[in-house]
Design a protein around this motif. Structure first.
Motif, mmCIF file in Angstrom:
data_model
loop_
_atom_site.group_PDB
_atom_site.id
_atom_site.type_symbol
_atom_site.label_atom_id
_atom_site.label_comp_id
_atom_site.label_asym_id
_atom_site.label_seq_id
_atom_site.Cartn_x
_atom_site.Cartn_y
_atom_site.Cartn_z
ATOM 1 N N MET A 1 0.866 -6.581 14.100
ATOM 2 C CA MET A 1 1.214 -7.068 12.766
ATOM 3 C C MET A 1 1.698 -5.901 11.916
ATOM 4 O O MET A 1 1.039 -4.872 11.826
ATOM 5 N N VAL A 2 2.868 -6.061 11.301
ATOM 6 C CA VAL A 2 3.434 -5.034 10.448
ATOM 7 C C VAL A 2 3.676 -5.621 9.056
ATOM 8 O O VAL A 2 4.339 -6.648 8.916
ATOM 9 N N ILE A 3 3.130 -4.974 8.058
ATOM 10 C CA ILE A 3 3.370 -5.377 6.683
ATOM 11 C C ILE A 3 4.717 -4.814 6.248
ATOM 12 O O ILE A 3 5.024 -3.647 6.478
ATOM 13 N N LYS A 4 5.522 -5.647 5.615
ATOM 14 C CA LYS A 4 6.819 -5.220 5.114
ATOM 15 C C LYS A 4 6.817 -5.324 3.596
ATOM 16 O O LYS A 4 6.288 -6.282 3.025
ATOM 17 N N LEU A 5 7.404 -4.325 2.958
ATOM 18 C CA LEU A 5 7.578 -4.376 1.517
ATOM 19 C C LEU A 5 9.065 -4.247 1.199
ATOM 20 O O LEU A 5 9.690 -3.236 1.516
ATOM 21 N N VAL B 1 -5.646 -5.244 -2.263
ATOM 22 C CA VAL B 1 -6.980 -4.639 -2.334
ATOM 23 C C VAL B 1 -8.062 -5.630 -1.911
ATOM 24 O O VAL B 1 -9.087 -5.239 -1.330
ATOM 25 N N GLU B 2 -7.848 -6.907 -2.176
ATOM 26 C CA GLU B 2 -8.859 -7.888 -1.770
ATOM 27 C C GLU B 2 -8.885 -8.068 -0.258
ATOM 28 O O GLU B 2 -9.950 -8.291 0.322
ATOM 29 N N LYS B 3 -7.745 -7.950 0.387
ATOM 30 C CA LYS B 3 -7.705 -8.166 1.833
ATOM 31 C C LYS B 3 -7.942 -6.895 2.635
ATOM 32 O O LYS B 3 -8.593 -6.948 3.695
ATOM 33 N N TYR B 4 -7.429 -5.760 2.144
ATOM 34 C CA TYR B 4 -7.400 -4.565 2.994
ATOM 35 C C TYR B 4 -8.237 -3.388 2.487
ATOM 36 O O TYR B 4 -8.248 -2.343 3.130
ATOM 37 N N TYR B 5 -8.931 -3.544 1.383
ATOM 38 C CA TYR B 5 -9.679 -2.413 0.834
ATOM 39 C C TYR B 5 -11.138 -2.803 0.663
ATOM 40 O O TYR B 5 -11.455 -3.818 0.045
ATOM 41 N N ASP B 6 -12.023 -1.973 1.199
ATOM 42 C CA ASP B 6 -13.454 -2.277 1.163
ATOM 43 C C ASP B 6 -14.159 -1.773 -0.092
ATOM 44 O O ASP B 6 -15.270 -2.201 -0.400
ATOM 45 N N ALA C 1 -2.679 4.357 -1.943
ATOM 46 C CA ALA C 1 -4.072 4.545 -2.360
ATOM 47 C C ALA C 1 -5.053 3.953 -1.362
ATOM 48 O O ALA C 1 -6.149 4.498 -1.155
ATOM 49 N N ILE C 2 -4.684 2.837 -0.741
ATOM 50 C CA ILE C 2 -5.587 2.206 0.227
ATOM 51 C C ILE C 2 -5.252 2.605 1.658
ATOM 52 O O ILE C 2 -5.849 2.088 2.609
ATOM 53 N N ASN C 3 -4.285 3.512 1.794
ATOM 54 C CA ASN C 3 -3.932 4.085 3.096
ATOM 55 C C ASN C 3 -3.550 3.008 4.106
ATOM 56 O O ASN C 3 -4.027 3.000 5.245
ATOM 57 N N LEU C 4 -2.661 2.122 3.679
ATOM 58 C CA LEU C 4 -2.253 1.009 4.530
ATOM 59 C C LEU C 4 -0.833 1.241 5.036
ATOM 60 O O LEU C 4 0.089 1.489 4.253
ATOM 61 N N ALA D 1 4.823 0.608 -8.225
ATOM 62 C CA ALA D 1 3.395 0.347 -8.404
ATOM 63 C C ALA D 1 2.768 -0.170 -7.117
ATOM 64 O O ALA D 1 1.654 0.227 -6.740
ATOM 65 N N VAL D 2 3.474 -1.064 -6.425
ATOM 66 C CA VAL D 2 2.947 -1.587 -5.156
ATOM 67 C C VAL D 2 2.900 -0.481 -4.110
ATOM 68 O O VAL D 2 1.941 -0.376 -3.332
ATOM 69 N N ARG D 3 3.904 0.366 -4.094
ATOM 70 C CA ARG D 3 3.890 1.489 -3.151
ATOM 71 C C ARG D 3 2.730 2.441 -3.442
ATOM 72 O O ARG D 3 2.115 2.981 -2.526
ATOM 73 N N GLN D 4 2.420 2.647 -4.705
ATOM 74 C CA GLN D 4 1.262 3.470 -5.061
ATOM 75 C C GLN D 4 -0.015 2.844 -4.519
ATOM 76 O O GLN D 4 -0.889 3.538 -3.990
ATOM 77 N N CYS D 5 -0.140 1.544 -4.649
ATOM 78 C CA CYS D 5 -1.329 0.854 -4.152
ATOM 79 C C CYS D 5 -1.452 0.989 -2.644
ATOM 80 O O CYS D 5 -2.533 1.281 -2.120
ATOM 81 N N LEU D 6 -0.368 0.778 -1.941
ATOM 82 C CA LEU D 6 -0.381 0.913 -0.483
ATOM 83 C C LEU D 6 -0.791 2.319 -0.067
ATOM 84 O O LEU D 6 -1.533 2.499 0.912
#
Length: 232
Positions: free
Chosen positions: A1-5, A75-80, A23-26, A16-21
């Motif tokens: 599975m590959v996430i695409k932005l 963050v809800e799906k991929y960040y603990d 920050a959560i090292n995804l 902003a979304v790239r910053q989030c990605l």
């Protein structure tokens, strides 16, 4: 599975979304949408987002637009952790408030003054300047009242990402907002303490600064909402 932005290189919501990605090292695949070429106005792109706006997240076929929704989803799906998007209702409400404030009031005022006159046939007017100062003053008041290091907490949250990428538009055109001392302090704190995240925004800022000097010619684009400026 590959996430695409699907992202535009100088767009604050995309950044902003790239910053989030980051920050959560995804891990994800970055797909550049060429705004100048009108990639977002095609029927093919409309299948990803009928609004024809950028960014769009594709998580294994799950398509999601609107940057705030993307930030919350990631963050809800991929960040603990509990720091970027706290689970406590009141703490989360402040984060949600800042996200809504940015989308509906802060970035909209900045975009009308900074971005629209660069890319479309809009002028910087006394009214748009007044609205910008009102937005800065309100944000300054929120920061002063909260008394925290960041926009919604003493630690970084997803609210800081879009607020940062909105504010960098002002820096891109050398707009002096130093009299809003709490905004200035928050902004410099973000840059100093999060260099990897700031680098993402800085790259976009440099592009905006260049477009400010040399506006792009979008006369080939048929935009249904914004009037196209003719570049001489």
């Amino acid at each position: 599975m590959v996430i695409k932005l699907y992202s535009v290189s100088d767009g604050p919501p995309s950044l902003a979304v790239r910053q989030c990605l980051k920050a959560i090292n995804l891990d994800y695949t970055l797909i550049n949408v060429d705004f100048g070429a009108g990639d977002h106005m095609t029927e093919e792109y409309a299948k990803l987002n009928p609004q024809k706006e950028i960014p769009v997240l594709d998580d294994d076929g799950f398509l999601l637009s609107e940057s705030n929704a993307i930030l919350q989803y990631l963050v809800e799906k991929y960040y603990d952790g509990n720091d970027l998007y706290p689970k406590d209702p009141k703490s989360r409400a402040i984060v949600n408030h800042r996200l809504c404030f940015n989308m509906a009031f802060y970035y909209s005022s900045i975009s009308a003054y900074v971005m629209a006159p660069i890319f479309f046939d809009y002028q910087r007017t006394p009214l748009s300047l007044k609205k910008l100062h009102i937005a800065l003053d309100v944000f300054n008041t929120y920061l002063k009242t909260l008394g925290a290091k960041y926009s919604a907490s003493d630690n970084l949250t997803i609210a800081d990402f879009p607020l940062c990428t909105a504010t960098m538009c002002l820096e891109a055109i050398n707009f002096d907002f130093s009299k809003y001392s709490y905004v200035s302090k928050w902004y410099e704190t973000f840059k100093r303490e999060n260099p990897d995240l700031w680098k993402i925004a800085e790259e976009g800022m440099k592009e905006i600064a260049e477009f400010e000097k040399n506006p792009p010619d979008l006369s080939h684009m048929d935009h249904p909402i914004h009037p196209i400026r003719k570049v001489k």
